[in-house]
Scaffold this active site. Sequence first.
Site, mmCIF file in Angstrom:
data_model
loop_
_atom_site.group_PDB
_atom_site.id
_atom_site.type_symbol
_atom_site.label_atom_id
_atom_site.label_comp_id
_atom_site.label_asym_id
_atom_site.label_seq_id
_atom_site.Cartn_x
_atom_site.Cartn_y
_atom_site.Cartn_z
ATOM 1 N N PRO A 22 7.133 -5.609 -2.409
ATOM 2 C CA PRO A 22 7.547 -5.109 -3.473
ATOM 3 C C PRO A 22 6.745 -4.050 -4.126
ATOM 4 O O PRO A 22 5.693 -4.407 -4.563
ATOM 5 C CB PRO A 22 7.705 -6.654 -4.290
ATOM 6 C CG PRO A 22 7.485 -7.830 -3.308
ATOM 7 C CD PRO A 22 6.744 -6.933 -2.162
ATOM 8 N N GLU A 23 7.571 -3.031 -4.463
ATOM 9 C CA GLU A 23 6.936 -1.896 -5.309
ATOM 10 C C GLU A 23 7.656 -1.718 -6.422
ATOM 11 O O GLU A 23 8.491 -2.738 -6.609
ATOM 12 C CB GLU A 23 6.514 -0.826 -4.394
ATOM 13 C CG GLU A 23 5.760 -1.002 -2.995
ATOM 14 C CD GLU A 23 5.615 0.119 -2.185
ATOM 15 O OE1 GLU A 23 5.807 1.328 -2.696
ATOM 16 O OE2 GLU A 23 5.547 0.082 -1.078
ATOM 17 N N LYS A 56 4.095 -3.303 -11.198
ATOM 18 C CA LYS A 56 4.610 -4.363 -10.259
ATOM 19 C C LYS A 56 4.696 -5.605 -10.638
ATOM 20 O O LYS A 56 4.971 -6.674 -10.184
ATOM 21 C CB LYS A 56 4.204 -4.146 -8.779
ATOM 22 C CG LYS A 56 3.906 -2.877 -8.053
ATOM 23 C CD LYS A 56 2.867 -2.987 -6.808
ATOM 24 C CE LYS A 56 2.836 -1.602 -6.436
ATOM 25 N NZ LYS A 56 1.687 -1.462 -5.365
ATOM 26 N N ARG A 88 -5.131 0.701 4.686
ATOM 27 C CA ARG A 88 -3.702 0.339 4.916
ATOM 28 C C ARG A 88 -3.060 1.137 6.051
ATOM 29 O O ARG A 88 -3.301 2.115 6.141
ATOM 30 C CB ARG A 88 -2.980 0.726 3.380
ATOM 31 C CG ARG A 88 -3.275 -0.301 2.638
ATOM 32 C CD ARG A 88 -2.940 -1.794 2.741
ATOM 33 N NE ARG A 88 -3.324 -2.888 2.114
ATOM 34 C CZ ARG A 88 -4.371 -3.752 2.402
ATOM 35 N NH1 ARG A 88 -4.681 -3.609 3.517
ATOM 36 N NH2 ARG A 88 -4.878 -4.599 1.766
#
Length: 266
Positions: A2-3, A59, A256
């Site tokens: 979720p962004e 967020k 990442r």
Amino acid sequence: MPELPEVETIKRELEKTIINKKIVDVIVNNPKVIKEPKKEKFIKELKNVKIKKIIRKGKLLIFKLSSGRYWTVHLKMTGQLIWPGNAQKSRVSFKFFDGKILDFNDLRLFGELRIVDDWRKLKFIQELGPEPFEINTTQFKELLKKRKTKIKVLLMDQKFISGIGNLYANEVLFKTKIDPRRQVNKLSDKEKELLFKEIKNILSKAIKYGGSSVDDYVRVSGNKGDYMKFIKVYDRKGEKCFRCKGTIKRISLGGRGTYFCPKCQR
DNA sequence: AATGGGACCTGCGCGC
DNA sequence: TGCGCGCAGGTCCCAT
């Protein structure tokens, strides 16, 4: 994951379902996600109060309660809010006066639930950078000044700008043909302007389509988001670039997974 | 300020 | 086929 677009989608959907409804019970299946106050106090704070308003900051989801206090939810990576739920596989569930249940699911238990006096005082919020929609091009360029880190790492830094996570950072850089490894101070004015424009374009479009269902994200209804079909590079290692037929590469930046086309992103 | 690492967790997919 | 390991990423925290 979720962004901003995914959290905004959840916010909008919850606004249609739980506003002005009273919570009558809280079912805690795993107290680990309750960060403050302790479980018993947390339950007490939510019992017999109404959700008056829903706010999103970066967020983070924030629920203004009729008690005047705030309930905050950070979904982190695998958090989900499902309506109507059943309290079966949830970590915490919220039962409303009409008997319907809101489930907070979170496979990996990274999510964070809090009740606070004032969400604006949270350390996380105080350090949060502006959202792309809160600033203009000049301000964006000003923020980039004096920074020397890699552009992709900076885009994901919530203290710099809030709302962008790994997926959209990859997508924005692909769209703007910028190599994610580029040092910020080496970007031209034109590139910075284009970058800012596309950040807003892509986030807006992702909101319009209800977010991207990679990994665990789903809408409040449990349905997937529809932005998937517009994703150009994320998780496409080894596949052909849609733009130049180069091969999408995966490297690690800021710890990442970073996907890009070395042929057309320079 | 930048960089890299580990920590938090669990399920999945890969390689052997 | 089956098992064990590495990986996934939002955020914090630590060392350099």
